[in-house]
Motif scaffolding. Structure first.
Motif, short mmCIF file in Angstrom:
data_model
loop_
_atom_site.label_atom_id
_atom_site.label_comp_id
_atom_site.label_asym_id
_atom_site.label_seq_id
_atom_site.Cartn_x
_atom_site.Cartn_y
_atom_site.Cartn_z
N LEU A 47 0.80 -1.22 0.00
CA LEU A 47 0.00 0.00 0.00
C LEU A 47 0.83 1.28 0.00
CD1 LEU A 47 -2.75 -1.05 2.58
CD2 LEU A 47 -2.76 -1.31 0.09
N ILE A 49 2.38 2.69 2.49
CA ILE A 49 2.06 3.50 3.66
C ILE A 49 2.92 3.02 4.83
CG2 ILE A 49 -0.31 3.97 2.93
CD1 ILE A 49 -1.21 1.78 4.89
N LYS A 68 -1.98 13.36 8.84
CA LYS A 68 -1.95 12.88 7.46
C LYS A 68 -0.51 12.64 7.04
CE LYS A 68 -3.35 14.07 2.73
NZ LYS A 68 -3.96 15.11 1.84
N ASN A 71 -0.98 10.23 1.19
CA ASN A 71 -2.42 10.23 0.89
C ASN A 71 -3.24 9.49 1.94
OD1 ASN A 71 -2.12 11.67 -1.54
ND2 ASN A 71 -1.59 9.78 -2.65
N ALA A 72 -2.61 9.11 3.03
CA ALA A 72 -3.28 8.33 4.07
C ALA A 72 -3.53 9.20 5.30
CB ALA A 72 -2.46 7.10 4.45
N THR A 99 -7.13 5.31 3.37
CA THR A 99 -6.53 5.58 2.07
C THR A 99 -7.64 5.81 1.05
OG1 THR A 99 -6.43 3.26 1.38
CG2 THR A 99 -4.59 4.09 2.70
N THR A 100 -7.26 6.02 -0.19
CA THR A 100 -8.27 6.26 -1.22
C THR A 100 -9.10 5.01 -1.52
OG1 THR A 100 -6.59 5.77 -2.90
CG2 THR A 100 -6.96 8.09 -2.31
#
Length: 329
Positions: A47, A49, A68, A71-72, A99-100
């Protein structure tokens, strides 16, 4: 342990995942329960992350629970782990990584509210077609569980109130052991209420942070979703007010119990005080006639002994009836 849940017509489907497996299509929830270092590294590589360690979670919970990174979005809340009357209430940290595409849960214990949400979501009761809806469902389950625990705590306080102030059918005096039991229950209930208030504050902070996420690609930007989170925030606020009320009531019961114990102790001391006052004159008379002097005319009287006994009895009864008249007995 890595468990993934895929969206199947608004119903979550559970799948176990091992190191080396690819994330199944349609996955919206990834549950990391006591992950090993290799499992954390594997999820991080897939991922892209950062997965906090357990030590980092404890620091994050205190220092910066919401932030943040890339993007997480990382959100750590405190929830109640144990809440039964037999268990000592304990709190645990749960980290949500949004996440997205996924919502990742990082935990090292299993709160009942999360188990309840998973059970309902696998039956299609909750809408779970996106990471945001899954997160809102989990938070709603946390809030509902907190409401249930606070309601049980309120009922427990009602029972304690009856035990303290209402007399039994036999008009029995509450024993010291029973007072000890009541104080222990008050302490347990107070700790339970405190833990729930802490959890509510944590959830409320998460809701505030989550409502401020501004991303047009997320459901958080839609009015319907924001309205739902506002409703959750209102529930948290009302439960917080109820928790404050229960906390004050618990403090009142503790003060009342200690006051009742003080009253019982004063009653015992009063009995000893009255007994000392009643037997003080007879003791004085007996001490006088116990002195070894030759010139004591009462010793040679025929009815000296009965007379002395009568004076002793009268001197004991007079204080007793005096205390009865004053209603000190």
């Amino acid at each position: 342990m890595i468990t993934v849940y895929t969206d199947l017509d608004n119903r979550l489907e559970k799948q176990e995942m091992s190191i080396g497996d690819s994330i199944p299509y349609g996955t919206v929830l990834i549950d990391l329960y006591e992950p090993t270092a290799k499992e954390e590294q594997y999820i991080e590589n897939i991922l892209q992350i950062n997965i906090p360690t357990r030590a980092e979670m404890d620091k994050i919970e205190v220092m910066s629970p919401f932030y943040k990174e890339g993007n997480a979005h990382y959100m750590t809340v405190t929830v109640l782990d144990k809440s039964s009357k037999e268990d000592h209430p304990d709190s645990m940290a749960v980290t949500f990584i949004l996440t997205t595409e996924y919502i990742i849960i990082l935990r090292y214990s299993t709160p009942w509210s999360l188990v309840n949400f998973i059970a309902r979501a696998t039956r299609g009761i909750h809408q779970c077609n996106s990471p945001e809806t899954v997160l809102s469902g989990i938070l709603e389950s946390f809030i509902n569980k907190t409401a249930d625990v606070l309601e049980e705590a309120g009922n427990e306080l009602d029972d304690l109130l009856k035990a303290i102030f209402e007399k039994s059918s036999k008009q029995e005096i509450i024993s010291s052991k029973r007072y000890n039991s009541v104080i222990r229950k008050i302490g347990h209930t107070g700790n339970l209420i405190s833990k729930n208030r802490e959890s509510l504050v944590s959830i409320n902070r998460l809701l505030i942070y989550f409502s401020q996420i501004d991303d047009n690609n997320r459901l958080t930007s839609k009015k319907e979703f924001k309205s739902k989170f506002k409703n959750l925030a209102r529930e948290v606020h009302s439960l917080g007010e109820y928790g404050n009320f229960l906390s004050q009531r618990n403090s009142f019961l503790l003060d009342a119990t200690l006051g009742m114990i003080s009253v019982e102790q004063n009653m015992i001391i009063k009995v000893f005080t009255v007994a000392s006052a009643v037997f003080m004159p007879p003791t004085l008379i007996a001490s006088i006639y116990g002195m070894n002097f030759e010139n004591m005319p009462e010793l040679s009287l025929t009815f000296g002994y009965p007379m002395a006994l009568g004076v002793i009895i009268i001197s004991a009864l007079l204080p007793y009836f005096f205390f009865k008249k004053k209603k000190w007995l």
